[in-house]
Motif scaffolding. Sequence first.
Motif: not given
Ligand SMILES: [Zn+2]
Length: 344
Positions: A66, A68-69, A117, A169
């Motif tokens: 991911c 965005f993690c 997440h 996320h």
């Molecule tokens: Zn994430």
Amino acid sequence: MKFHKVAATSVFLSPHSFGRETQSIEYREDPLTGARCRINVRRAERLKETSAKADFSQVVGKPDECPFCPENVEQATPLFPAELCAEGRIRSGDCCFFPNLYPLAEYHATGTLTSRHFLELDQFEPYMLVDNLTATREYLARVSHHAQEVGYPIYLWNHLPPSAASMFHPHVQVLVDRKPTPYQDRLLQCSRDYFSRYGRCFWCDVVEEEKRRGERYIGEHNSVAVIAPFAPQGNREALIIFRGSSNLMGLRPEEASDFADCVVRLLRAYDRMGINSFNLCTFSARLGEEVPYYCLHAKLISRPVFQPFYRNDTGILERFHYEADIETPPEDTARKLKAFFEAG
Ligand SMILES: [Zn+2]
């Protein structure tokens, strides 16, 4: 204030006995814009919306993939150009704002709400929204300093695929345009008309009117009031009104905190109702403009429960005719959401 509605009935012979069945349809008009919706509560029977909680483990995706993690965000998300933000990204608490990789506006940012997440709706905390709104205001301040010709912001939060979110996320988007959307333009124009006709602000009036009537009033938290609007645009719609601000950039820290408190209560109520997907969106006057006829507000609507073979809830009436097809009467929505405002 007029809450105009017209009732109609539709008759058919129902399977399997083929006895005569009558269903009621109510056409309602928004008291400010006149925008119409139609409500048939029986349509809720088509869905099992309060079925057991879905198991997300197969679809949520692995956090190591991911962008965005926290372990990926530095490499996998874009940077703002230096003339807008020398640091490249805007951070506030756990939230990180960066440009949207596929923008829909000249200024279009994406911002995470948490480093985690995936969160269930009852796991969001007010501080996450406060941090997110702090970063949003910072982004808007930089945009308006950099390009004074853009001025109409939209803060939106899509959660899970039925809401049109492409990432699990938790994240929001902030768009800033030169012109308001046609709907935002209509809200501002109708609010100006109401003010010149009655000498009062529609948004303050509607809160007082709903409070007096009681059937659609949900609750309030200091500067922010929440009602279930008479003619909703979506199911289980909550309208969150900032009594003291017209535009998103002018939001004071205590207003952001009141808003965060309300949204978290509403999400907990949705969670209890078996809902897991939603849209939240603000409707703002021009950046930096405080006007007596308009209050900044946001709307929250539920979307179909994310589960295998879920059904979309946006069809021809919404896409082509700008008229919402509703199965949850606002009076019922208010009754269910109110409990989460009464509990302290
Ligand atoms: Zn994430």
